[in-house]
Motif scaffolding. Sequence first.
Motif, PDB file in Angstrom:
ATOM      1  N   VAL A 108      -3.624  -4.193 -10.722  1.00 54.43           N
ATOM      2  CA  VAL A 108      -4.458  -3.135 -10.490  1.00 54.43           C
ATOM      3  C   VAL A 108      -4.131  -2.924 -11.294  1.00 54.43           C
ATOM      4  O   VAL A 108      -2.945  -2.015 -12.063  1.00 54.43           O
ATOM      5  N   MET A 109      -4.962  -1.264 -12.235  1.00 56.26           N
ATOM      6  CA  MET A 109      -5.015  -0.222 -12.900  1.00 56.26           C
ATOM      7  C   MET A 109      -5.037   1.323 -12.540  1.00 56.26           C
ATOM      8  O   MET A 109      -5.882   1.274 -11.360  1.00 56.26           O
ATOM      9  N   GLU A 110      -4.502   2.041 -12.852  1.00 52.12           N
ATOM     10  CA  GLU A 110      -4.831   3.424 -12.927  1.00 52.12           C
ATOM     11  C   GLU A 110      -4.577   3.233 -14.563  1.00 52.12           C
ATOM     12  O   GLU A 110      -3.260   4.226 -14.655  1.00 52.12           O
ATOM     13  N   GLU A 111      -5.887   5.274 -14.309  1.00 51.33           N
ATOM     14  CA  GLU A 111      -4.613   5.397 -15.892  1.00 51.33           C
ATOM     15  C   GLU A 111      -4.703   5.138 -16.506  1.00 51.33           C
ATOM     16  O   GLU A 111      -3.990   5.522 -17.783  1.00 51.33           O
ATOM     17  N   GLY A 112      -5.239   3.186 -17.305  1.00 46.04           N
ATOM     18  CA  GLY A 112      -4.904   2.907 -17.813  1.00 46.04           C
ATOM     19  C   GLY A 112      -3.570   2.229 -18.509  1.00 46.04           C
ATOM     20  O   GLY A 112      -2.901   1.389 -19.487  1.00 46.04           O
ATOM     21  N   ILE A 134      -7.901 -17.099 -12.495  1.00 45.98           N
ATOM     22  CA  ILE A 134      -8.471 -16.114 -12.060  1.00 45.98           C
ATOM     23  C   ILE A 134      -7.655 -14.856 -11.520  1.00 45.98           C
ATOM     24  O   ILE A 134      -6.939 -15.004 -10.810  1.00 45.98           O
ATOM     25  N   VAL A 135      -7.921 -13.610 -12.502  1.00 49.07           N
ATOM     26  CA  VAL A 135      -7.152 -12.797 -12.897  1.00 49.07           C
ATOM     27  C   VAL A 135      -8.556 -11.662 -11.873  1.00 49.07           C
ATOM     28  O   VAL A 135      -9.506 -11.162 -12.732  1.00 49.07           O
ATOM     29  N   CYS A 136      -7.967 -11.021 -10.824  1.00 49.13           N
ATOM     30  CA  CYS A 136      -9.186  -9.929 -11.309  1.00 49.13           C
ATOM     31  C   CYS A 136      -8.126  -8.274 -10.923  1.00 49.13           C
ATOM     32  O   CYS A 136      -7.703  -7.986 -10.860  1.00 49.13           O
ATOM     33  N   LEU A 137      -9.004  -6.830 -11.888  1.00 53.01           N
ATOM     34  CA  LEU A 137      -8.491  -6.539 -12.139  1.00 53.01           C
ATOM     35  C   LEU A 137      -9.363  -5.375 -10.943  1.00 53.01           C
ATOM     36  O   LEU A 137     -10.364  -5.806 -11.136  1.00 53.01           O
ATOM     37  N   VAL A 138      -8.541  -4.321 -10.558  1.00 52.59           N
ATOM     38  CA  VAL A 138      -8.634  -3.771  -9.313  1.00 52.59           C
ATOM     39  C   VAL A 138      -8.731  -2.477  -9.664  1.00 52.59           C
ATOM     40  O   VAL A 138      -7.331  -2.398 -10.385  1.00 52.59           O
ATOM     41  N   GLY A 139      -8.889  -1.442  -9.198  1.00 51.92           N
ATOM     42  CA  GLY A 139      -8.503   0.701  -9.106  1.00 51.92           C
ATOM     43  C   GLY A 139      -9.046   1.071  -9.970  1.00 51.92           C
ATOM     44  O   GLY A 139     -10.753   0.942  -9.440  1.00 51.92           O
ATOM     45  N   PRO A 140      -9.226   2.428  -9.730  1.00 48.39           N
ATOM     46  CA  PRO A 140     -10.398   3.803  -9.235  1.00 48.39           C
ATOM     47  C   PRO A 140     -11.199   3.109 -10.687  1.00 48.39           C
ATOM     48  O   PRO A 140     -10.863   2.949 -11.798  1.00 48.39           O
ATOM     49  N   SER A 141     -11.764   4.406 -10.626  1.00 51.04           N
ATOM     50  CA  SER A 141     -13.600   4.333 -12.018  1.00 51.04           C
ATOM     51  C   SER A 141     -12.720   4.883 -12.727  1.00 51.04           C
ATOM     52  O   SER A 141     -12.335   5.934 -12.349  1.00 51.04           O
ATOM     53  N   GLY A 142     -13.531   4.811 -13.913  1.00 49.40           N
ATOM     54  CA  GLY A 142     -12.279   5.222 -15.108  1.00 49.40           C
ATOM     55  C   GLY A 142     -11.254   4.811 -15.353  1.00 49.40           C
ATOM     56  O   GLY A 142     -10.384   5.211 -16.362  1.00 49.40           O
ATOM     57  N   ALA A 143     -10.569   3.609 -14.707  1.00 53.26           N
ATOM     58  CA  ALA A 143      -9.331   3.164 -14.900  1.00 53.26           C
ATOM     59  C   ALA A 143      -9.100   2.367 -16.182  1.00 53.26           C
ATOM     60  O   ALA A 143      -7.974   2.133 -16.699  1.00 53.26           O
ATOM     61  N   GLY A 144     -10.207   2.084 -16.511  1.00 53.80           N
ATOM     62  CA  GLY A 144     -10.095   1.430 -17.851  1.00 53.80           C
ATOM     63  C   GLY A 144     -10.281  -0.117 -17.532  1.00 53.80           C
ATOM     64  O   GLY A 144     -10.182  -0.891 -19.369  1.00 53.80           O
ATOM     65  N   LYS A 145     -11.024  -0.572 -17.109  1.00 50.57           N
ATOM     66  CA  LYS A 145     -11.369  -1.928 -16.768  1.00 50.57           C
ATOM     67  C   LYS A 145     -11.887  -2.312 -17.477  1.00 50.57           C
ATOM     68  O   LYS A 145     -11.648  -3.801 -18.413  1.00 50.57           O
TER      69      LYS A 145
END
Length: 601
Positions: free
Chosen positions: A564-568, A386-397
């Motif tokens: 954790v994603m940020e700006e792609g 179970i992988v969870c993606l988090v990050g600011p809006s627009g990060a590309g999730k």
Amino acid sequence: MELYKKVLRVARNYKGLLILAIFFMFFSTLTDGVSLGMLVPISDKVLNNHPIVFPGTKLPAFLTQLINKVNSMNPQPLLIWISAIVLVLIAIKGLTFYIQRLIMEVIGQRVIRDLRDQLFTKIQHMSLDFFSNTRVGELVSRLTYDIYVIRHAFTEGIADSVYYSFQLLLYLGIVLFINFKLALFVLVFLPGISWPLLKLGKRLRKISRQIQGKMADLNSRMQEAFVSMNIVKAFSMEKEEVKRFKALNRDFYKLILKSMRRTLFLNPATEFIAGAGGIAVLVIGGREVIQGRMSFGVFVYFLGALMALMKPVKRLIKVYNFNQVAMAAVERVFEIIEKEPTVRESESAIDLPLPCKDIVFENVWFKYEEDFVLKGINLKVDMGEIVCLVGPSGAGKTTLLSLLLRFYDPTEGRILIDGVDLRDVRIDSLRRYVGLVTQEPVLFNDTVYNNIAYGMKDKSPQEVEQAAKIANAHEFIVRLPQGYDTVIGERGVKLSGGEKQRIAIARAVLKNPPILILDEATAQLDADSELKVQEAIQRLIQNRTVFLIAHRLSTARRADRIVVMEEGRIVEEGKHEELLARNGLYCKYYRYQFQDVGGKL
Ligand SMILES: Nc1ncnc2c1ncn2[C@@H]1O[C@H](COP(=O)(O)OP(=O)(O)OP(=O)(O)O)[C@@H](O)[C@H]1O
Ligand SMILES: [Mg+2]
């Protein structure tokens, strides 16, 4: 010409019918010619009791015989004979015309039915980028207005062009037959009439494209306004919306008038030129009659045929112009029918076997338009994780996971399931294994039952109910007026946010896919609803490979791994505690965004 061929290609299944219709058109035209011919004996013999004199000598034998016979008859019985014949001819003409039109109508309706089917099918199979770049109203307008115009062009356009071509040939034949010299003189008028009018047609086509474009604008505007009615009202924008609509509506009206001014001008213009031609014939032909080279009756027939000739000429010009309008519509419809979806299945695509090892994103780059939204994503997920993606809006999730469903293909890099590139597997076999719960629940204006069982006809009512129970939805569903048979309104407007989410979850439970994409809704629910949704999610994600896009801490914590994603880009990876200890973006994120929600739950 290309465009005509395209429409005719759609009609090729109805070739037999078309030939039948043309046969009836021919027959119907023939009766016209014979009926008109009755003017000769009526004018010469019945009314004046003079013998019929055809100019020239080369009449076919049967006609000479017929004329001699008529010339020898008495006016009284001749009148009765002629009346009887005309009556029969009128009946035949009426019947053949009716049959011919009916057949054309049938063909026309079938052609547009087929076209509409083709268009809708095509639109259904377009990739998602097509829908980001095309307005819904525009598509609706192509499916309705444009198709309607094409139907018109088909039934009337094709029927008229064949029918009136026959008429043109018939009357032209009669006129040439009776007096070649006179006829030639008149015929110089025809191109004179036609040329400026054909030019007008070209202009009409241009205006017509504009009209159809405006129609699409109008449709989009209406659609948008109606769908967003609650926001419109909340911001008291009714007046503003009406103003915007009126402006568009006025533009549309102006364009229509512009085209009508030109269309309506056609009639008087042709009329005038035709009239001038007729008068010239009267003068020249009159002299022939006075000098006895032609009987009065034959002259009347000539004049009659000449007048009758004007109608097909006028109609053909009108049809031509109308076809210009229709071709604009054909162009627009085929523009879509011929478009290739950007995501295509390769010829050698294989059925994806049940995934059992891992899913790998390998240096994935992606852009919707100019700017890259994903910039070199590398991620390996084992089955069952179970992988969870988090990050600011627009990060590309959301974007990253939509690639996993092949809504789009990566601009660069590849995605592999058990080592097989997604581009090499059959799209429906891939989508069979991947479930999706979107950020905004997507529901249809249908019953609760059908919404849960969407795309899964083979499930039993017990299974549907079981899924609803697991999703914490059964309880509220049975309280609805018609239970599972309650129709929930467009996009589910009759349900609350939490209820919609639970229906969407029930749908995923029922599908029971080995891989699940769960894009958590950003909208906040009240504590009770939230709890029910979270509980449902908890049950849903058990025993699957899950990609969870989390906007709440409680969700994020459940994951085996947090990405954790940020700006792609992927900037951090690890377990909750590890990431907190690292004191990086996740930690910051946790403090600012998750804390209050996390605390509450
Ligand atoms: N259909 C589209 N066409 C063009 N650009 C798009 C499209 N969908 C998303 N984008 C852009 O791609 C970027 C990433 O969007 P995405 O929806 O993947 O973000 P996200 O991480 O899911 O954000 P959120 O947490 O708000 O859901 C955004 O900058 C967005 O503007
Ligand atoms: Mg998103």
